[in-house]
Design a protein around this motif. Structure first.
Motif, PDB file in Angstrom:
ATOM      1  N   UNK A  12       0.746  -1.264  -0.149  1.00  0.00           N
ATOM      2  CA  UNK A  12       0.071   0.064   0.022  1.00  0.00           C
ATOM      3  C   UNK A  12       0.822   1.275   0.008  1.00  0.00           C
ATOM      4  N   UNK A  13       2.113   1.253   0.817  1.00  0.00           N
ATOM      5  CA  UNK A  13       2.707   2.511   1.114  1.00  0.00           C
ATOM      6  C   UNK A  13       3.517   2.784  -0.140  1.00  0.00           C
ATOM      7  N   UNK A  14       3.807   1.594  -0.792  1.00  0.00           N
ATOM      8  CA  UNK A  14       4.672   1.687  -2.036  1.00  0.00           C
ATOM      9  C   UNK A  14       3.767   2.190  -3.335  1.00  0.00           C
TER      10      UNK A  14
ATOM     11  N   UNK B  16       3.450   5.859  -2.597  1.00  0.00           N
ATOM     12  CA  UNK B  16       4.536   6.560  -3.186  1.00  0.00           C
ATOM     13  C   UNK B  16       4.612   6.711  -4.890  1.00  0.00           C
ATOM     14  N   UNK B  17       4.514   5.537  -5.478  1.00  0.00           N
ATOM     15  CA  UNK B  17       4.510   5.594  -6.651  1.00  0.00           C
ATOM     16  C   UNK B  17       3.519   6.584  -7.260  1.00  0.00           C
TER      17      UNK B  17
ATOM     18  N   UNK C 298      12.748   1.483  -5.404  1.00  0.00           N
ATOM     19  CA  UNK C 298      12.184   0.604  -6.255  1.00  0.00           C
ATOM     20  C   UNK C 298      11.547  -0.498  -5.541  1.00  0.00           C
ATOM     21  N   UNK C 299      12.386  -1.181  -4.611  1.00  0.00           N
ATOM     22  CA  UNK C 299      11.679  -2.407  -3.909  1.00  0.00           C
ATOM     23  C   UNK C 299      10.492  -1.639  -2.843  1.00  0.00           C
ATOM     24  N   UNK C 300      10.741  -0.653  -2.518  1.00  0.00           N
ATOM     25  CA  UNK C 300       9.763   0.224  -1.523  1.00  0.00           C
ATOM     26  C   UNK C 300       8.264   0.135  -2.512  1.00  0.00           C
ATOM     27  N   UNK C 301       8.468   0.672  -3.452  1.00  0.00           N
ATOM     28  CA  UNK C 301       7.389   0.969  -4.500  1.00  0.00           C
ATOM     29  C   UNK C 301       6.952  -0.437  -4.770  1.00  0.00           C
TER      30      UNK C 301
ATOM     31  N   UNK D  65      10.182   9.761   5.933  1.00  0.00           N
ATOM     32  CA  UNK D  65      10.294  11.274   5.892  1.00  0.00           C
ATOM     33  C   UNK D  65      11.379  11.917   5.061  1.00  0.00           C
ATOM     34  N   UNK D  66      12.234  11.039   4.381  1.00  0.00           N
ATOM     35  CA  UNK D  66      13.224  11.615   3.381  1.00  0.00           C
ATOM     36  C   UNK D  66      12.313  11.665   2.163  1.00  0.00           C
ATOM     37  N   UNK D  67      11.473  10.451   1.739  1.00  0.00           N
ATOM     38  CA  UNK D  67      10.768  10.525   0.511  1.00  0.00           C
ATOM     39  C   UNK D  67       9.825  11.492   0.534  1.00  0.00           C
ATOM     40  N   UNK D  68       9.225  11.840   1.561  1.00  0.00           N
ATOM     41  CA  UNK D  68       8.033  12.901   1.678  1.00  0.00           C
ATOM     42  C   UNK D  68       8.779  14.188   1.281  1.00  0.00           C
ATOM     43  N   UNK D  69       9.771  14.498   1.870  1.00  0.00           N
ATOM     44  CA  UNK D  69      10.390  15.529   1.536  1.00  0.00           C
ATOM     45  C   UNK D  69      10.965  15.876   0.076  1.00  0.00           C
ATOM     46  N   UNK D  70      11.313  14.566  -0.445  1.00  0.00           N
ATOM     47  CA  UNK D  70      11.829  14.517  -1.976  1.00  0.00           C
ATOM     48  C   UNK D  70      10.500  14.702  -2.758  1.00  0.00           C
TER      49      UNK D  70
END
Length: 131
Positions: free
Chosen positions: A19-21, A24-25, A50-53, A65-70
């Motif tokens: 779900x989170x991946x 994010x995608x 890529x693995x997260x997504x 948090x880093x992804x949110x900032x990006x």
């Protein structure tokens, strides 16, 4: 815990990762950012992102948090999506903004920030003067 219960818990964790991946995608796509660009903006390796997504990895709160900032969205939005935080409540205006699928997460956050700043400003201006 029985094997069946264990597999149910593992399945829920895997679903959260997926779900989170996926979320994010979707956010990356709506921001028109490539995986490689987000990787650089967030300071997360391209293969790991890529693995997260793809739902193969469940990121920590720090990575989120880093992804949110990006992505220029609130970390809270990712925490809620990842199941780290409960969905916040805030009244009909906040609920309406959060429910609006026509807005991006970034737009929602900006609207909510402006709304809250107006509420804070009005709360301080409504205070009776000190004599």
């Amino acid at each position: 815990m029985s094997d069946q219960e264990q597999s149910g818990v593992t399945g829920r964790v895997t679903d959260l990762g997926r779900d989170i991946g996926e979320y994010i995608k979707q956010q990356r796509a709506s921001a028109k950012i490539s995986l490689r660009q987000l990787s650089k903006l967030a300071g997360v390796s391209n293969p790991y992102l890529s693995q997260i997504e793809r739902g193969l990895r469940k990121p920590s709160a720090e990575i989120l948090q880093q992804i949110a900032k990006g992505l220029r969205i609130s970390a809270e939005a990712l925490y809620v999506q990842a199941g780290i935080l409960d969905v916040p409540h805030g009244g009909p205006v906040v609920d309406a903004v959060r429910a609006d699928d026509a807005l991006t997460e970034r737009q929602k956050q900006i609207l909510l920030d402006v709304y809250e700043s107006f509420r804070r400003e009005n709360a301080t201006s409504e205070q009776p003067p000190v004599e």
